[in-house]
Design an enzyme around this catalytic site. Structure first.
Site, PDB file in Angstrom:
ATOM      1  N   ARG A 163       5.275 -37.302 -37.073  1.00 57.39           N
ATOM      2  CA  ARG A 163       4.427 -38.518 -36.298  1.00 57.39           C
ATOM      3  C   ARG A 163       4.129 -37.544 -34.714  1.00 57.39           C
ATOM      4  NH1 ARG A 163       5.683 -43.116 -40.381  1.00 57.39           N
ATOM      5  NH2 ARG A 163       5.998 -41.869 -42.145  1.00 57.39           N
ATOM      6  N   ASP A 199       8.918 -51.213 -33.889  1.00 58.34           N
ATOM      7  CA  ASP A 199       8.316 -50.031 -32.505  1.00 58.34           C
ATOM      8  C   ASP A 199       9.215 -50.749 -31.034  1.00 58.34           C
ATOM      9  OD1 ASP A 199       7.275 -49.308 -34.635  1.00 58.34           O
ATOM     10  OD2 ASP A 199       5.025 -49.801 -34.720  1.00 58.34           O
TER      11      ASP A 199
END
Length: 323
Positions: free
Chosen positions: A209, A125
């Site tokens: 997403r 991430d």
């Protein structure tokens, strides 16, 4: 609660404009927080603490450690690797190129502000609000991760993400901007994951997403989806509550998609949307308004969204607010 635009919204700092015109030599004045970040006591970041400028990864790590209030100006693009940002911090970019790369920026405390920064590329991430509360992320650019660009997970709550640009220069099958709620079995997320996302730009390479939601109560407005060739934009996961308004879906696939939520109490509601070269999904009934917002907000007109969000000078990304 929907309120009309007022002078406070339009009166943005002359300092920000001078920052851009002068080649971004001084950090812009802070944007006023809005959305869910203003609840639960609000967000002040480092408050009135004297600002400190950091120009190396070691200086950055020292400045963001601990929970004492701090205002930190990031000078240049710092390859900081993975870092944890302590509570009560404000991080500002010194110019339009300043930011953090090389690893995950993790927020697990509370009361943090991030503005005018470029995040990425990174392994894993790029940015993760992991259990953090009262986090305001605005006027930032996120790109190039091997996982999500900006995840909000593990019971995080009261988060606003606004006027940010998300893109993947070298996309692959896992090029995803946001995960809100990271597991169908994490029932401890119930009643949390309250997130506002507005005036964001989902550009080239974003696959899915934007966000995918589990359990969260998520308010989406004035966003511009232009990620051509994607899989889907918004994912309705288990027990999600998603409110979408005055946003533009421009030549995308599946503006929203069932991610195992419709048989597990998911709800989505919408109004005043524009679909260009794509169609409104029909798998879910319109449950507008889904939930009432506990804050006032001032959405722009639907017809202005694309122009505002993609504006070269004052649109989404590491740019000063429009005057």
């Amino acid at each position: 609660m929907l309120v009309r635009r007022n002078d406070a919204r339009v009166a943005v700092c002359l300092a920000a404009c001078l920052w851009w015109a002068a080649g971004a030599q001084a950090a812009p004045r802070l944007v006023q927080a809005d959305g869910f970040a203003t609840q639960n006591g609000g967000v002040t970041g480092g408050g009135d603490a004297k600002s400190v400028t950091v120009a190396t990864p070691d200086e950055l790590r020292a400045a963001i450690a601990g929970d004492e209030p701090a205002v930190i100006v990031v000078q240049g693009q710092l390859d900081a690797g993975g870092v944890r940002v302590g509570s009560n911090k404000t991080l500002l970019g010194a110019d339009s190129k300043s930011g953090l790369s090389g690893g995950t920026v993790r927020v697990d405390g509370r009361n943090c502000i991030f503005q005018n920064l470029v995040f990425g590329p990174a392994r894993g991430d790029v940015f993760e609000v992991s259990g953090g509360q009262n986090v305001f992320i605005t006027r930032c650019e996120f790109f190039g991760s091997s996982d999500e660009l900006c995840s909000i997970v593990r019971g995080a709550d009261f988060v606003t993400v606004s006027w940010c640009k998300f893109h993947f220069p070298d996309p692959d099958s896992h090029s995803f901007p946001h995960l809100i709620g990271n597991s169908d079995s994490r029932t401890s997320d119930r009643g949390k994951l309250r997130v506002t996302m507005h005036h964001n730009w989902y550009d080239a390479g974003c696959r899915s997403r934007m966000p995918r939601v589990r359990f969260g109560r998520v308010h989406l407005y004035n966003n511009y989806y232009a990620c051509h060739g994607n899989n889907y934009c918004i994912g309705t996961g288990v027990e999600s509550r998603i409110r979408v308004e005055r946003s533009v879906f421009d030549d995308v696939n599946r503006p929203w998609n069932d991610m195992g939520g419709m048989d597990r109490k998911a709800e989505i509601g919408w109004r005043d949307l524009e679909f260009i070269g794509c169609q409104q999904p029909t798998y879910a009934p319109n449950r507008w308004p889904v939930f009432e917002t506990p804050y006032d907000y001032q959405p722009d007109e639907l017809a202005d969204v694309k122009t505002l969000v993609t504006d070269e000078r004052h649109g989404a990304g590491n740019k000063p607010p429009r005057p």
